[in-house]
Scaffold this motif. Structure first.
Motif, short mmCIF file in Angstrom:
data_model
loop_
_atom_site.label_atom_id
_atom_site.label_comp_id
_atom_site.label_asym_id
_atom_site.label_seq_id
_atom_site.Cartn_x
_atom_site.Cartn_y
_atom_site.Cartn_z
N GLN A 113 -0.11 -4.51 20.50
CA GLN A 113 0.83 -5.81 19.34
C GLN A 113 1.20 -5.30 17.92
O GLN A 113 0.64 -4.72 17.22
N ASN A 114 2.34 -5.85 17.51
CA ASN A 114 2.70 -4.74 15.64
C ASN A 114 2.65 -5.99 14.87
O ASN A 114 2.30 -7.70 15.29
N ILE A 115 1.02 -5.75 14.42
CA ILE A 115 0.51 -5.94 13.69
C ILE A 115 0.76 -6.57 12.01
O ILE A 115 0.25 -5.16 11.36
N PRO A 116 1.29 -6.51 11.11
CA PRO A 116 1.58 -6.16 9.84
C PRO A 116 0.28 -6.93 9.22
O PRO A 116 0.49 -8.41 9.54
N VAL A 117 -0.57 -5.92 8.26
CA VAL A 117 -1.11 -7.36 7.57
C VAL A 117 -0.93 -6.84 5.87
O VAL A 117 -1.37 -6.03 5.41
N ASP A 118 -1.28 -7.72 6.01
CA ASP A 118 -0.75 -8.56 4.22
C ASP A 118 -1.94 -8.44 3.74
O ASP A 118 -2.96 -9.19 3.80
N TYR A 119 -2.84 -7.47 2.71
CA TYR A 119 -3.92 -7.17 1.93
C TYR A 119 -4.04 -6.41 0.62
O TYR A 119 -2.75 -5.74 0.18
N SER A 120 -4.90 -6.54 -0.60
CA SER A 120 -4.69 -6.11 -1.89
C SER A 120 -4.05 -7.26 -2.68
O SER A 120 -4.19 -7.77 -2.91
N ALA A 121 -2.90 -6.02 -2.24
CA ALA A 121 -1.41 -6.86 -3.38
C ALA A 121 -2.06 -7.45 -4.89
O ALA A 121 -1.59 -8.94 -5.66
N PRO A 122 -2.53 -6.23 -5.63
CA PRO A 122 -2.98 -7.28 -6.91
C PRO A 122 -2.03 -6.62 -7.55
O PRO A 122 -0.11 -6.44 -7.15
N ASN A 123 -1.49 -7.10 -9.10
CA ASN A 123 0.02 -7.51 -9.52
C ASN A 123 -0.40 -6.31 -11.19
O ASN A 123 -1.21 -5.79 -11.30
N VAL A 124 1.14 -5.89 -10.92
CA VAL A 124 0.87 -4.63 -11.56
C VAL A 124 1.17 -4.76 -13.43
O VAL A 124 1.16 -6.33 -14.21
N ALA A 125 0.39 -4.08 -14.31
CA ALA A 125 0.06 -4.02 -15.25
C ALA A 125 -1.24 -5.02 -15.69
O ALA A 125 -0.91 -5.69 -16.94
N LYS A 126 -1.98 -5.33 -14.38
CA LYS A 126 -2.80 -6.65 -14.73
C LYS A 126 -3.75 -6.32 -13.81
O LYS A 126 -3.97 -5.64 -13.49
#
Ligand code: ARG
Length: 577
Positions: A113-126
């Motif tokens: 399957q094609n599975i995009p996994v969205d993780y970590s995703a911190p915010n810049v300059a924080k």
């Protein structure tokens, strides 16, 4: 080799068909591990009511048709009508032997399957905080596991790299100088940079005016402003990558797909929603109202896609994102490893996307909800001064503490070796603590507990693997050379072999449920089964060479399973400890 539970299910299913007719051949019999036998089926109980018959009679009909002589030593009806099944030792041994020869250790390869996994995703300059640590660690364990199961995993690091704070961040960058030590803070202590910018914004009206003007320039695509913005992002990337390298997670720059990636699609998202009548104007803003999403007084809660000042939102960006993942990445399943408080945001955003036709029913979306990490005082983890805990400081402390433990336990090893072990143990402990509890529950961040050498901890499992390696070193053998044949005589040997057969099923389960803690629990049980085995069954000193060969093979299979299992979790098992 096969999953015993799967094999027994198939056999019971055929017996059901044979005993009760074709209608029942498809029944999914529940087979569970049991304390009275290896496994127990409750199919008779489930069906008796429907058939208007006594459960025990149904059970004996099933048992009469059950063909398991090759697999089971004993089949018995117990209690109200359970079917208890005990496996044959030679069957278990044969399966364990197959496992030993299988590079995948019994883990099935699934249809891709094609599975995009969205993780970590911190915010810049924080500063990345412990919450980001947990999505990073859980997400990374999931991508490793899904990849091992044969899927095409597409890592998506949806960093917060756009929005109004960038006005003040850019103005602050200009004031301190792009190549100043203050700017370099972004690489080491980004929160300090953010705080300084915020301080100016809150106290200087003149600065605030410039910051707001800068946001407009940024959104308008002003070239110089974009260049400064890019500079901020580049400095922040240095920091993220430092954290990722320290943690040993698989994210790279190629996986970055921050909020800004979708800027060009936002106007279109709003226009299409409005045209389709899915979004409407409300108090100057463009909103989507969905059934069932109401606030405290029953007032509908809107999903705002364009604010009254014309600005787009986190939701607009996520709508563009999901569309991209479906249309461009050809997703079959989309996984979001994000904090639990965002559950409603995702529900509303997905429902809107489904209505708009951007997210077909065939594409499954899952929010892997990440629970809070608490301090030993039971509150969200903060420093004594009340500031969010710096992630790098936390990781450094874990390694430091592990260094002390290793120095105490292994004074015989040279400094360099000890330092490498301490890194594996310190980081492994922190990661394993994140993984071993169910991802949506809160847990208390406690160094002493996560670094303990007993209990369900990273160091305990790393130690179990290291101890097995030392058995082979002592015997002057390589684990790869322990090829059996496996024969089971002692109960502890049988238990261990049965535990080994559980690896494939549990990895598949993690892929289905997206719950890494199940693998942790399995590895902990396996390590304990090995300990009991090792206490009762001499390996190197086994009385006869056939027994020794068999036990060495079980020992080698345990080592490989522990090391592979930890690797799927992103935890490295050092050679010695
Ligand atoms: N940057 C966000 C935060 O720190 C998480 C983003 C999660 N991913 C998403 N597609 N919304 O809370």
């Amino acid at each position: 080799m096969a999953d015993p539970q799967e094999v027994l299910s198939q056999r019971v299913r055929s017996a059901l068909g044979a005993a009760l007719g074709a209608d029942y051949a498809g029944t999914d019999p529940v087979i569970r591990p049991s304390q009275f036998a290896d496994y127990q089926a409750n199919a008779a109980l489930a069906l008796a009511k429907k058939l208007g018959r006594k459960p025990r009679d149904v059970a004996s009909d099933i048992v009469a048709r059950l063909e398991v002589d090759d697999v089971c030593r004993e089949v018995e009806i117990s209690g109200p009508g359970f079917v208890n099944m005990t496996l044959r030792d030679d069957w278990i041994a044969g399966q364990a032997q197959d496992l030993l020869a299988d590079p995948r250790l019994g883990v099935p390869e699934q249809p891709k399957q094609n599975i995009p996994v969205d993780y970590s995703a911190p915010n810049v300059a924080k500063e990345m905080h412990v919450g980001h640590l947990r999505t990073t660690v859980v997400g990374d364990a999931l991508v490793r596991t899904l990849e091992f199961l044969g899927h095409n995993v597409i890592r998506q690091n949806h960093i917060g790299d756009w929005g109004t704070p960038f006005g003040m961040l850019i103005e602050h960058l200009l004031e301190v100088g792009e190549h100043s030590a203050d700017a370099d803070l972004l690489k080491t202590d980004p929160n300090a940079f953010y705080q300084a910018a915020k301080e100016k914004f809150d106290t200087s009206e003149d600065f605030a005016v410039r910051a707001r003007r800068r946001v407009v320039a940024l959104q308008g695509g002003d070239a110089e402003t974009l260049r400064l913005w890019q500079g901020l992002i580049d400095l922040s990337k240095v920091y993220f990558n430092k954290v990722y390298t320290t943690l040993g997670v698989t994210l790279t720059d190629a996986d970055l797909a921050g909020e800004s990636t979708y800027n060009d699609a936002l106007a279109g998202v709003c226009a299409e929603l409005e045209r389709a009548g899915i979004a409407e104007q409300s108090e100057g803003a463009l909103c989507v109202f969905l059934e069932g999403f109401t606030g405290r007084e029953g007032n509908p809660v809107p999903l705002i896609v364009r604010k009254s000042d014309g600005g787009y939102t986190y939701a607009t960006t996520d709508l563009a994102t999901v569309r991209y993942r479906v249309e461009e990445l050809k997703a079959d399943r989309i996984v979001y490893v994000v904090g639990a408080p965002q559950a409603m945001h995702f529900q509303m955003m997905w429902e809107t996307a489904r209505k708009a036709g951007w997210l077909p029913e065939s594409v499954e979306t899952v929010h892997v909800q990440i629970g809070n990490v608490l301090g030993t005082d039971g509150k969200i983890l903060r420093t004594r001064s009340g500031k969010p805990i710096r992630l790098m400081a936390l990781l450094d402390e874990a390694v430091e503490r592990a260094t002390r433990v290793v120095a105490e336990n292994r004074p015989d090893l040279d400094e360099q070796t000890r330092a490498a072990i301490a890194r594996d143990v310190g980081i492994g402990a922190v990661k394993y603590a994140d993984l071993s509890v169910s991802h949506d529950t809160e847990y208390v961040f406690d160094f002493d507990r996560m670094l303990a050498l007993n209990g369900n901890t990273g160091p305990y499992l790393q130690y179990a693997a290291a101890r097995i390696r030392s058995i082979f070193r002592k015997g002057g053998l390589a684990p790869e050379d322990a090829v059996g044949p496996i024969a089971l005589a002692e109960p502890a040997e049988r238990e261990l072999a049965l535990a080994l057969l559980g690896f494939g099923p549990v990895v598949r389960l993690v892929g289905d449920t997206l719950e890494p803690h199940r693998l942790c629990g399995y590895l902990f049980d396996l390590a304990q089964a090995f300990t009991s085995f090792y206490e009762r069954c001499p390996v190197l000193k086994a009385e006869d060479s056939t027994v020794r060969g068999s036990r060495l093979a079980l020992t080698a299979a345990t080592l490989r399973t522990l090391v592979q299992g930890l690797a799927l979790l992103g935890v490295h098992a050092p050679e010695r400890m």
